[in-house]
Structures are given as structure tokens and as C-alpha cells.
Scaffold this motif. Structure first.
Motif, short mmCIF file in Angstrom:
data_model
loop_
_atom_site.label_atom_id
_atom_site.label_comp_id
_atom_site.label_asym_id
_atom_site.label_seq_id
_atom_site.Cartn_x
_atom_site.Cartn_y
_atom_site.Cartn_z
N VAL A 299 22.82 45.49 37.94
CA VAL A 299 22.19 45.94 39.18
C VAL A 299 22.44 44.91 40.29
O VAL A 299 22.69 45.26 41.45
N ALA A 300 22.43 43.62 39.93
CA ALA A 300 22.67 42.59 40.93
C ALA A 300 24.09 42.68 41.48
O ALA A 300 24.31 42.64 42.70
N GLY A 308 28.84 40.99 47.79
CA GLY A 308 29.64 41.83 48.66
C GLY A 308 30.70 42.67 47.97
O GLY A 308 31.66 43.10 48.59
N PHE A 309 30.53 42.89 46.65
CA PHE A 309 31.50 43.74 45.97
C PHE A 309 31.25 45.21 46.30
O PHE A 309 32.13 45.93 46.72
N PHE A 310 30.01 45.63 46.07
CA PHE A 310 29.72 47.06 46.19
C PHE A 310 28.62 47.37 47.19
O PHE A 310 28.74 48.31 47.95
N SER A 311 27.54 46.58 47.14
CA SER A 311 26.38 46.85 47.99
C SER A 311 25.88 48.29 47.91
O SER A 311 25.61 48.94 48.91
N MET A 312 25.78 48.79 46.69
CA MET A 312 25.23 50.14 46.52
C MET A 312 23.72 50.08 46.71
O MET A 312 23.14 48.99 46.74
N ASN A 313 23.04 51.24 46.81
CA ASN A 313 21.60 51.17 46.72
C ASN A 313 21.20 51.33 45.25
O ASN A 313 22.03 51.67 44.40
N TRP A 315 19.57 53.43 43.51
CA TRP A 315 19.70 54.72 42.81
C TRP A 315 21.13 55.02 42.43
O TRP A 315 21.38 55.62 41.39
N THR A 316 22.07 54.63 43.30
CA THR A 316 23.48 54.84 42.95
C THR A 316 23.85 53.93 41.78
O THR A 316 24.63 54.31 40.91
N ALA A 317 23.25 52.73 41.78
CA ALA A 317 23.61 51.76 40.74
C ALA A 317 23.01 52.13 39.39
O ALA A 317 23.58 51.81 38.34
N LEU A 318 21.85 52.82 39.42
CA LEU A 318 21.08 53.04 38.18
C LEU A 318 21.89 53.67 37.03
O LEU A 318 21.85 53.16 35.91
N PRO A 319 22.64 54.76 37.30
CA PRO A 319 23.42 55.33 36.19
C PRO A 319 24.38 54.32 35.57
O PRO A 319 24.54 54.28 34.34
N PHE A 320 24.98 53.48 36.42
CA PHE A 320 25.90 52.48 35.89
C PHE A 320 25.15 51.47 35.02
O PHE A 320 25.65 51.01 33.99
N VAL A 321 23.94 51.12 35.47
CA VAL A 321 23.13 50.16 34.72
C VAL A 321 22.83 50.70 33.33
O VAL A 321 23.06 50.03 32.32
N ILE A 322 22.34 51.95 33.30
CA ILE A 322 21.98 52.54 32.00
C ILE A 322 23.23 52.64 31.13
O ILE A 322 23.21 52.30 29.94
N ALA A 323 24.34 53.08 31.73
CA ALA A 323 25.58 53.23 30.96
C ALA A 323 26.01 51.88 30.41
O ALA A 323 26.40 51.77 29.24
N ALA A 324 25.91 50.83 31.24
CA ALA A 324 26.31 49.49 30.77
C ALA A 324 25.41 49.05 29.63
O ALA A 324 25.88 48.46 28.65
#
Lengths: 562, 236
Positions: A299-300, A308-313, A315-324
Motif C-alpha cells: 500500500v505504501a 512517486g511510482f504510482f500515487s494511487m488512492n 481503494w485502487t491499491a486495495l485489490p493489489f494489496v490483497i492479491a500480493a
């Protein structure tokens, strides 16, 4: 402990244990430190209470050994135990007066001796012994008292002690209640409860407990006698009340306690996840913090503008977090599939350390910040509403806990849950029942890791930054402990365990130096007295109380046939 | 073609060569027994058949279909179910929960219910004790439960590992009566037993396993008369 040992000998034995305990508690500075807080203003301090409770608890055990049918022996051995315990204190004071113990024990200060002798110096020694005698007498009489009265006294006394210990927390909370704030004036003095407050509290709690003890079962039968529809309504109503309380809790509790609640909530989330791995599937995972770290770091990396890689919010990051999280769970799961018990514990311990060392390493520093970690992680927001203060974050964590709790509960009763249970009980037989061992184990690791990653993500946004040292092995141990104390495999147990092992120490931060000691003592006591946990799962309880259950089964049969 | 064809099986525990070129056939509807001393490889043979152990060489076929490379739970789905040695019921679950666990692979509730009725009819004791925690059952009842649990999926082939182990003689007779009943109802059974006498009484054919190899195979009747068997396994 030998069964046919004479009660007197037993009383002497545990009296000596008590003496050693009180001397140790004094010499490590616990008594002195605890004496700064009064339970009842100018009457009893927390330090006194600690020593008194030790003596009373041990002499109660001595009385229990003698048995109810030998009343005189019971009281006698209780007094013996307590006097020996008190003699420990007396001896310490006597020795301390002649030899300077401070060379070895830095806590053996004059102040300590003053505290131990009720501030009258060596002349207080007879008083100490008298105190021992009285607490032994109290314990003996308490043991002989009828159960309803004993329960009433113990609960009411506990209420007074708890109110005294947690005074700093209760006072500001009560102060928030507007007109009810006057309770403070009645209950509390400058430091600790006022005398009339303590008596008042004791009487009120005692009456409540006693009345419930007399009428409680009648109320229960009445409720059970209601038609099914009304019972459901009643259940629904109590759920609504509970939901309402949960919703207004941060308002009632104020800032500090809400912060404590959010920490407890995070541990509940982590505990529910690990409970699937350890409690449901029986896979002892000591590297669980790794998934928490994965969630936090993912998430960080995805949201922090500092990198400065992605700066998602969020909620956009959450699916990636769970998947990771799930992916890392599977990655850990595959190599340890064939391991069981201790071997699995050691391998997972290693995995946890690998992740921590990786995020700490200079090698990955350009991407994940090394020892400095990652900062500027934005807060979570929904439709323009941002969760910033603990009181707001609380709602988010509450929602997370409810969701994860619900999923856990549904999983436990599902096909997968049954497969986990079978694997936990006997891997070979589970396979012989047609259960896919590999898939079942990997599902446990993946689900647990997913929950852990979710709590890691919430943790990172709550703190606003991530550092490698947040993901120490002690976090894994903490989570395991709270599951054990709560009751393995039990969902409410996780919540109770989190409050006991995470919430309580947060409230008693000024005594933080004794935290691990109390932790250890609590775990040992737990294993001896209630190994199945505070709120055990039904099946786990059966394992440890199988003989009693047989009686229950027989009794049930008897009632059915009658 | 036999129902179960085990051919040239070699199984290892690490470096220990536990099964050396073992071949066993079981015809449909038959009870076949494998007798032998402790450590002869009887249980290894059953575990290899049920997929809990993997052979290094050899093949296992059920009705011509190769099972050798299948994992244990797939072999259960094919209809080969093992009752493990020493009962190994789920001690903390109730009798009913154990039986439910037996039906794990079947999602057909109607069928599960029929199978449950059948099992409870076969073992009326289990019906009486359905709510009892399985760990508190007696040894004989636990063996019944282990067998009942295996029967919950209506297996084509039942692998029984030492059903007489640790049971009083009266109970052993009960269990073997049940085995006969199962046979009469058409279940094919491969029975591993140390108690050769009773095993040869229910079986139609038998194999004698010694240090991991089949040294003798014949009809049960002939084995009972065989000099070597009488001396070594029947204690005469």
C-alpha cells in the motif's frame, strides 16, 4: 503435585512459593512502581493490592486442597500459607535493614522497605505478619462461603480493583457524559477511588451480581421458554443495541481510548487471519507478521507520493494489496506443504525474518526506503470523507473487523472449513476422506495472508508511514498469544484475546517495563487454569475436557430417556 | 481382468526398501487378505494402494484405469477408500460429525442421507451414540466408526488395515461379522491382518508378505492348510 500429600505440607510448599514471589515482585521494582497509584485514596495502593492478591490467591489454593469438609484445616492451611508468604516480606525487610541489598538489587531502596512495612519501618514487621494472617483468614472464609456469596464478593472486589487500576481511563470517559459526570466526584479522589466511592461501587456491584445469581437462571429459562419468533426478535434487538454501542463507542470513549480501540481492532483483524491458519487448519505459523509487512509495503509503494511510482488512492491499491498478500501466502505455503508441527513453525519463523530483512536491506532501498521506510502515505477516504483521527479510523477498522469476522465465520462452517478441521485433526485420514491436502493447506495460508495484508494496509494508512522495525517477530508472537489466550479456533476468542493482551497493556502504559513479565505470567497461568482459552471453540474445549463431556453426554442421554 | 490390479510395486521409506516387487489382484466382490508379521510391509502395501505413499516402480489399476500417479484424494474419488490402522477417528468430533466427514467428497445430500441410514443400520451402536464425542467411544465402537466413516461414500473397494488391532476377542468377532455382511452386500475388500486365523476365515484368497515380498499366494483354504503358514502365522 502429589494427590495424597497432606494439606499442611501443601500449604507450606505454596506458602514458600508465595514468599519467593512477593520477594521477587518487590526486588524487581514492581511493588514500588505500582505503589504510585492508589486503588483507594490513602488506604490501599496498587502495590499493596499486588502483594495481597498474591497471598490471598495462594492461600485460597491451600484451602481448596484441604477441602470443604475439613473446614478448620482449610482455614488453618490458608492462614499458614498467607503467613509464610508475609514472612517472606518480613524477612526481606529484616535482611535489608542489616545488609545493603542495593549493591545487587537496585530496586531494594529505602522507599521499598517503607512501603512494605506500611511506612513504619522495621517495627512494622509484626503488622506485616498480621496482614498475612488476616488475608489467609479472608481467603479461608471465602473458600468456605457458599458459591453465590463467594462469587458476589470476588466480582465486587474485582470491580473495585479494576476501577482503581483503570482510574485514569475511567475518569475522562465519565467526564464526557454530561450530567453523569458527577459520578466522578463521588467515585474518585485525587489519586484512586474515594473511600465512599469504593464502598459504593462494591455495594452496587455486589447487589447486581447477587440478584443476577438468584434471578439470572429464571430469566434465562423464561427467555428460552418464549416462542421462536419472540426469541428471534429479542436476539435481533440485542444485536441492534450492540451495533448502536459499537457505533457510538468513539464518542463515549474519547480520543485516547479510541486510539487504543483502533490498535486492538488491528490486532483483531490480524488475529482472525492467523486464527484461520493456526486455529482452523492447525498450521503453526510463526512468520505471520511477514504478510502484515507485505500489505503495509504494497500500500505504501502504490499510494505514497514520496516514492512517486504510482500515487494511487487507497481503494485502487486495495485489490493489489490483497492479491500480493494471497500470493505471498501461497509462496510461503508451497515449500512448507510437507512440514508439520515444530518444523513448520521454524520454517515460517525464518520466512518472517526474511521479509523483515529484505525490507530493511540497502539492496532494495531505492524502491522501498530501507531503514527509513516510506512516509506520506495518504489517509483513507470515501467519497470525499477522509478518515484521519483515531475516532474516524475506528469506523473503518470496525467495518474491516466485521467483514473479516463474517467471512471467518462463514468459512468455518463451509466445506473448506470442514476440510481444515480434518487436516488439523489428522492429515492422513483427511486425505483418506478425499480431502485435497495441498489445496486445503494453501487455501489456509492464502486466506490468512490476505486478511493480514488487509490489516497491514490499514495500519500503514493509519500511521501514515511504514518502517521495517514495525514488523518484528514479536508481532507474530503477540498474535499467536492472543489467539491462545482467547481460545484457538474461536472467533469471539480472538476479540477477547486482543482486548486482554493488546488493549490492557495499552491502558497500563506507565507500567510498560513489566509488560513482558505480566504477559509471561498470564500465559503460564492460562495454560494451567484454562488451557482451552477465555472463550473457547466447542471442539477445542472437548479436546481438553473429554471426560467431562462424556458425563454431559451421559446426562443428556439420561434426560432424553427420562 | 481383476478389479484391482497391483503389479510389481516397489515402495521406499527414504533408503529403506519396504515393498519389493509386490503384485496383488482382487476380483470384484471378493475379500482378499494380506497376512504377515509386524514390519512385513502390509500397511505400506495398503498405503501405497490408497495413494498415501507413492511407489518408485510398479502400477496400480482399478478396473483397468491407472491410479498410480493419482494423489490420495483423487483415488478416494475413484472409489477406493482406506480404513487406517489404529482407527484414527476424529476424536474431538461427535460420531455424527465423523460420519459427515466421511461423506466429504459427495455433495449429493439425498445420497448421503441414504448412505448414512445404511451405515447406521449396519452399526446400530453408532446410532445410539450419534451425539457422543468420538474420543470417548470404546475401542470396538471406534473401529465401527472408522469403518462406517469409510462406507459413507459407498466405496467400490474398501481397504481395511488391521481392524482387529487392540480389540478384545469378542469385539474382533463382531467386526469380522460386519466384514462378512459388507461382503454379502457386494463390497470388495482388501484386508490386511496380523490375526491370520480370522482373516483366512473370511477371505477367499490370501497373500503372505515377508520382508516386503509376496512369498506365497493361494486360496484361503489352501493357505490354512499350508505347513509354513500354520507354523509361522497360525501358531500350530
Amino acid at each position: 503435585m502429589n494427590q495424597d500429600q497432606s494439606p499442611w505440607r501443601y500449604a507450606v510448599n505454596i506458602g514458600l512459593i508465595g514468599a519467593l514471589t512477593v520477594v521477587m515482585l518487590s526486588l524487581i521494582g514492581m511493588v514500588e512502581s505500582f505503589s504510585k497509584r492508589d486503588i483507594i485514596y490513602r488506604v490501599v495502593t496498587m502495590g499493596n493490592t499486588l502483594l495481597l492478591l498474591t497471598a490471598i490467591f495462594l492461600s485460597y489454593l491451600a484451602a481448596k486442597k484441604a477441602g470443604r469438609e475439613h473446614a478448620a484445616t482449610a482455614v488453618g492451611s490458608a492462614i499458614l500459607t498467607a503467613v509464610i508468604t508475609a514472612a517472606g516480606v518480613a524477612l526481606l525487610v529484616a535482611i535489608g535493614k542489616t545488609i545493603n541489598l542495593r549493591m545487587v538489587f537496585i530496586n531494594a531502596s529505602p522507599v521499598l522497605y517503607q512501603i512494605l512495612t506500611f511506612y513504619i519501618g522495621p517495627k512494622g514487621i509484626p503488622l506485616v505478619l498480621l496482614g498475612g494472617l488476616l488475608s489467609g483468614l479472608a481467603a479461608g472464609l471465602l473458600f468456605l462461603a457458599p458459591p453465590s456469596i463467594r462469587k458476589t464478593i470476588i466480582t465486587a472486589l474485582s470491580a473495585v480493583v479494576i476501577a482503581g487500576v483503570l482510574q485514569d481511563m475511567l475518569r475522562p470517559v465519565i467526564a464526557l457524559w454530561g450530567p453523569l459526570a458527577k459520578i466522578n466526584l463521588f467515585l474518585f479522589a485525587a489519586n484512586g477511588l474515594s473511600i465512599k466511592g469504593a464502598i459504593g461501587l462494591f455495594v452496587v456491584v455486589a447487589i447486581l451480581v447477587y440478584v443476577w445469581g438468584q434471578k439470572g437462571s429464571a430469566v434465562k429459562t423464561k427467555v428460552q421458554g418464549l416462542p421462536a419468533g419472540q426469541q428471534r426478535n429479542l436476539k435481533l434487538a440485542s444485536m441492534l443495541v450492540l451495533a448502536f454501542i459499537l457505533l457510538v463507542l468513539p464518542k463515549i470513549l474519547g480520543l485516547f481510548l479510541s486510539e487504543v480501540l483502533t490498535i486492538v481492532g488491528l490486532y483483531v483483524l490480524l488475529g482472525l487471519g492467523l486464527n484461520i491458519v493456526v486455529g482452523f487448519a492447525g498450521l503453526l505459523d510463526l512468520g505471520y507478521v511477514a504478510f502484515f509487512a507485505v500489505g503495509s509495503y504494497v500500500v505504501a509503494i502504490l499510494t505514497s507520493p514520496e516514492l512517486g511510482f504510482f500515487s494511487m488512492n487507497f481503494w485502487t491499491a486495495l485489490p493489489f494489496v490483497i492479491a500480493a498478500g494471497i500470493l505471498s501466502g501461497v509462496l510461503l505455503g508451497v515449500p512448507v506443504l510437507k512440514m508439520r508441527g515444530d518444523y513448520l513453525a521454524i520454517a515460517t519463523l525464518g520466512f518472517g525474518e526474511i521479509i523483515r530483512i529484505l525490507v530493511l536491506s540497502d539492496w532494495l532501498r531505492p524502491w522501498i526506503g530501507g531503514a527509513q521506510g516510506i512516509g506520506q502515505i495518504p489517509n483513507i477516504s470515501i467519497a470525499g470523507y477522509t478518515f484521519t483521527t483515531p475516532q474516524q479510523v475506528y469506523y473503518f477498522i470496525l467495518a474491516g473487523c466485521l467483514l473479516v469476522g463474517f467471512i471467518s465465520w462463514r468459512l468455518r462452517d463451509s466445506r473448506l472449513g470442514r476440510a481444515w478441521m480434518a487436516v488439523r485433526e489428522d492429515e492422513d485420514v483427511a486425505q483418506a476422506m478425499g480431502i485435497n491436502l495441498v489445496a486445503t493447506k494453501l487455501m489456509a495460508f492464502a486466506t490468512g495472508a490476505g486478511f493480514s495484508a488487509l490489516s497491514g494496509a490499514i495500519f500503514a494508512t493509519k500511521i501514515g508511514s511504514v518502517y521495517p522495525h514495525s514488523f518484528n517477530v514479536i508481532v507474530s508472537i503477540n498474535i499467536i498469544c492472543l489467539i491462545i489466550v482467547g481460545g484457538m479456533g474461536s472467533i469471539p476468542g480472538v476479540i477477547v484475546g486482543a482486548f486482554a493482551l493488546v488493549g490492557l497493556p495499552e491502558l497500563l502504559r506507565e507500567f510498560a517495563e513489566f509488560r513482558l513479565l505480566v504477559y509471561g505470567a498470564a500465559l503460564v497461568a492460562m495454560m494451567l487454569l484454562k488451557p482451552e482459552g477465555l472463550w473457547p471453540d466447542v471442539k477445542r474445549r472437548r479436546e481438553l475436557h473429554i471426560d467431562e463431556d462424556e458425563n454431559v453426554a451421559e446426562a443428556e442421554e439420561a434426560t432424553v430417556s427420562a | 481382468m481383476a478389479m484391482l490390479e497391483v503389479e510389481g510395486l516397489h515402495t521406499y521409506y527414504g533408503h529403506i526398501h519396504a515393498l519389493k516387487d509386490v503384485s496383488v489382484n482382487v476380483e470384484e466382490g471378493e475379500i482378499v487378505t494380506i497376512i504377515g508379521a509386524n514390519g512385513a510391509g502390509k500397511s505400506t502395501m495398503l498405503k501405497t494402494t490408497s495413494g498415501l505413499l507413492k511407489p518408485r516402480k510398479g502400477s496400480i489399476r482399478l478396473n483397468g484405469e491407472d491410479l498410480t500417479q493419482l494423489r490420495a484424494h483423487k483415488i478416494v474419488e475413484k472409489g477406493v477408500v482406506q480404513v487406517p490402522e489404529g482407527r484414527r477417528i476424529f476424536g474431538t468430533l461427535t460420531v455424527m460429525e465423523n460420519l459427515d466427514m466421511g461423506a466429504f467428497i459427495s455433495k449429493d445430500t439425498q445420497k448421503n442421507k441414504e448412505n448414512l441410514d445404511r451405515v447406521l443400520q449396519l452399526f446400530p451402536r453408532l446410532k445410539e451414540r450419534s451425539k457422543q464425542v468420538a474420543g470417548t467411544l470404546s475401542g470396538g465402537e471406534q473401529q465401527m466408526l472408522a469403518m462406517g466413516r469409510a462406507l459413507m461414500t459407498e466405496p467400490k473397494m474398501l481397504l481395511l488395515d488391521e481392524p482387529s488391532m487392540g480389540l478384545a476377542p469378542v469385539l474382533v468377532d463382531d467386526i469380522f461379522d460386519t466384514i462378512r455382511q459388507l461382503h454379502d452386500a457386494g463390497t470388495t475388500i482388501l484386508l490386511v491382518e496380523q490375526n491370520a486365523r480370522i482373516a483366512l476365515q473370511v477371505a477367499s484368497r490370501g497373500y503372505v508378505l515377508q520382508s516386503g515380498s509376496v512369498v506365497l499366494s493361494d486360496t484361503a483354504e489352501n493357505l490354512e492348510k499350508n505347513e509354513m503358514v500354520r507354523e509361522a502365522y497360525l501358531g500350530e
